[in-house]
Motif scaffolding. Structure first.
Motif, mmCIF file in Angstrom:
data_model
loop_
_atom_site.group_PDB
_atom_site.id
_atom_site.type_symbol
_atom_site.label_atom_id
_atom_site.label_comp_id
_atom_site.label_asym_id
_atom_site.label_seq_id
_atom_site.Cartn_x
_atom_site.Cartn_y
_atom_site.Cartn_z
ATOM 1 N N TYR A 16 0.780 -1.231 0.000
ATOM 2 C CA TYR A 16 0.000 0.000 0.000
ATOM 3 C C TYR A 16 0.816 1.288 0.000
ATOM 4 O O TYR A 16 0.564 2.196 -0.804
ATOM 5 N N LEU A 17 1.739 1.448 0.913
ATOM 6 C CA LEU A 17 2.400 2.745 1.051
ATOM 7 C C LEU A 17 3.242 3.116 -0.176
ATOM 8 O O LEU A 17 3.030 4.185 -0.774
ATOM 9 N N PRO A 18 4.174 2.276 -0.620
ATOM 10 C CA PRO A 18 4.932 2.664 -1.815
ATOM 11 C C PRO A 18 4.077 2.717 -3.074
ATOM 12 O O PRO A 18 4.287 3.583 -3.938
ATOM 13 N N ASP A 19 3.093 1.840 -3.183
ATOM 14 C CA ASP A 19 2.267 1.828 -4.386
ATOM 15 C C ASP A 19 1.331 3.031 -4.438
ATOM 16 O O ASP A 19 1.099 3.605 -5.518
ATOM 17 N N LEU A 20 0.775 3.424 -3.297
ATOM 18 C CA LEU A 20 -0.061 4.619 -3.274
ATOM 19 C C LEU A 20 0.776 5.862 -3.559
ATOM 20 O O LEU A 20 0.340 6.775 -4.284
ATOM 21 N N ARG A 21 1.979 5.900 -3.029
ATOM 22 C CA ARG A 21 2.869 7.043 -3.282
ATOM 23 C C ARG A 21 3.158 7.173 -4.776
ATOM 24 O O ARG A 21 3.118 8.273 -5.342
ATOM 25 N N ALA A 22 3.410 6.043 -5.445
ATOM 26 C CA ALA A 22 3.688 6.064 -6.886
ATOM 27 C C ALA A 22 2.455 6.489 -7.676
ATOM 28 O O ALA A 22 2.557 7.247 -8.649
ATOM 29 N N LEU A 23 1.284 6.019 -7.265
ATOM 30 C CA LEU A 23 0.053 6.401 -7.951
ATOM 31 C C LEU A 23 -0.167 7.913 -7.859
ATOM 32 O O LEU A 23 -0.485 8.568 -8.860
ATOM 33 N N CYS A 24 0.006 8.468 -6.673
ATOM 34 C CA CYS A 24 -0.223 9.903 -6.473
ATOM 35 C C CYS A 24 0.786 10.744 -7.249
ATOM 36 O O CYS A 24 0.442 11.805 -7.789
ATOM 37 N N ALA A 25 2.032 10.274 -7.298
ATOM 38 C CA ALA A 25 3.081 11.062 -7.943
ATOM 39 C C ALA A 25 3.067 10.944 -9.461
ATOM 40 O O ALA A 25 3.254 11.937 -10.171
ATOM 41 N N ASP A 26 2.826 9.742 -9.976
ATOM 42 C CA ASP A 26 3.053 9.484 -11.390
ATOM 43 C C ASP A 26 1.787 9.311 -12.223
ATOM 44 O O ASP A 26 1.802 9.571 -13.430
ATOM 45 N N VAL A 27 0.690 8.857 -11.599
ATOM 46 C CA VAL A 27 -0.511 8.498 -12.353
ATOM 47 C C VAL A 27 -1.600 9.556 -12.253
ATOM 48 O O VAL A 27 -2.149 10.014 -13.260
ATOM 49 N N LEU A 28 -1.948 9.950 -11.039
ATOM 50 C CA LEU A 28 -3.098 10.836 -10.866
ATOM 51 C C LEU A 28 -2.938 12.200 -11.534
ATOM 52 O O LEU A 28 -3.937 12.749 -12.027
ATOM 53 N N PRO A 29 -1.737 12.779 -11.607
ATOM 54 C CA PRO A 29 -1.633 14.023 -12.381
ATOM 55 C C PRO A 29 -2.044 13.850 -13.845
ATOM 56 O O PRO A 29 -2.693 14.736 -14.417
ATOM 57 N N ILE A 30 -1.677 12.728 -14.447
ATOM 58 C CA ILE A 30 -2.088 12.453 -15.829
ATOM 59 C C ILE A 30 -3.597 12.307 -15.896
ATOM 60 O O ILE A 30 -4.260 12.855 -16.788
#
Length: 367
Positions: free
Chosen positions: A334-348
């Motif tokens: 959860y923690l590293p994967d959510l961090r990656a989603l917020c940083a790399d995916v959700l802006p797109i």
């Protein structure tokens, strides 16, 4: 989450790991037992990342196997209320079973949680997709399986009235109240979600809930909207995505394949056996999903494997093409994967939805 309006607004949330190993039954996935600290840290990260809500299931009996799938679980109302004190903006949803809480107890408990959170609390009503966890407690009334939504309708009516009226007198099939009071009232009625997928479950959701949690059952989207429209109501739809993200599509696929290689077939069979003991119409659909080649857990939702661009494309498609209003995520870690989603995916995702005239963010916009 918020009530329906005429503009399109997409929301994003996290399906929280309230039980052993999150939602995965795999010996090669990250292994952990649920804890307040883990849930608190996920909630804070979700809030910092601009997500709108966090959501807890309720589970009272696990499925064993090599992984001890869901054998340990925390009670969601208590956990969500505790996490509320560690967050400021994000909305919190805890699963409630009408079988476990008398509506008068539920009304005050939920109102208390709502007060503790500053008006950010909502509930997910579950009548029991399997009854084993309630049968072990001796809490299932005779004939309940055939009347579960009549039971839930009465429960909802009483709870909603207790939130709104000075006193309630009610004489139903299942509940009997005489001049019953519940104070204080919530400042606004807490949002109600329901995850029923059977015909009865969707009809109940259309009558009583603000959100329909359809998981990966895309055909239910149009059906529940139509049922709500017939009842003169609007309803918003939530889906669930299991995100396996990495630097490239190939690396993400390799990551997924490692998880799939460790599939705990004993736990999987135990989950399916629970459905087999039920004659619910949704049991066949759930069993088919669990036997699919891209399934590595229960409650995960639709599997999305890829780099940031691929994952973003799928999230946008859920909102634009599949007409869902809200997407919540599960992860292997959860923690590293959510961090990656917020940083790399959700802006797109946010940028592409904006092109479609679909708003996001706004601090967990509420109606």
């Amino acid at each position: 989450m918020h009530t329906t309006d005429t503009s399109r607004h997409a929301e994003f949330g996290v399906f929280m790991p309230v039980a052993s190993n999150g939602f995965l039954f795999s010996t090669t996935a990250p292994r952990f037992e649920p804890s307040f600290g883990h849930n608190r840290d996920i909630a804070r990260l979700a809030e910092e990342g601009g997500l709108d809500f966090i959501f807890w299931m309720g589970k009272w009996r696990g499925y064993g196997g090599t992984t001890g799938f869901w054998d340990q679980s925390l009670e969601p109302l208590t956990l969500a209320t505790a996490v509320a004190a560690s967050t400021e903006r994000i909305r919190l949803f805890a699963t409630v079973s009408p079988l476990l809480l008398h509506p008068a107890v539920a009304a005050k408990t939920i109102a208390t949680a709502d007060e503790c959170s500053g008006g950010r609390f909502g509930i997910n009503i579950v009548t029991g997709n399997t009854l084993d966890e309630y049968l072990q407690m001796g809490l299932v009334p005779e004939g309940y399986d055939g009347a579960r939504y009549e039971y839930a309708d009465e429960w909802c009516e009483v709870v909603k009235r207790l939130w709104a009226e000075d006193s309630v007198t009610f004489d139903g099939r299942f509940f009997h109240l005489s001049d019953c009071v519940s104070r204080p009232k919530p400042a606004r009625r807490p949002t109600i979600v329901c995850a029923g997928l059977s015909d009865e479950g969707l009809a109940f959701t259309a009558r009583q809930a603000d959100y329909s949690f359809v998981g990966n059952a895309s055909p239910a989207v149009a059906k529940v909207r139509e049922l709500a429209a017939r009842a003169g109501r609007g309803i918003r739809v939530v889906t669930n995505l299991f995100v396996v993200q990495d630097s490239t599509d190939g690396q993400a696929r390799a990551r997924f394949d490692r998880i799939r290689a460790g599939l705990d077939n004993e736990a999987l069979d135990n989950v399916i056996a629970g459905f087999t003991r039920s004659d619910r119409s949704s049991a066949e659909f759930r069993t088919h999903f669990l036997r699919a080649p891209d399934t590595v857990g229960f409650g995960t939702g639709t599997t999305v494997v890829g780099g940031a661009e691929t994952v973003a494309e799928r999230i946008v498609a859920e909102v634009v093409d599949n007409d869902v209003d809200s997407v919540q995520f599960t992860f292997p870690d959860y923690l590293p994967d959510l961090r990656a989603l917020c940083a790399d995916v959700l802006p797109i995702v946010r940028e592409r939805l904006a092109r479609q005239g679909i708003t996001t963010g706004e601090g967990g916009r509420r109606g």
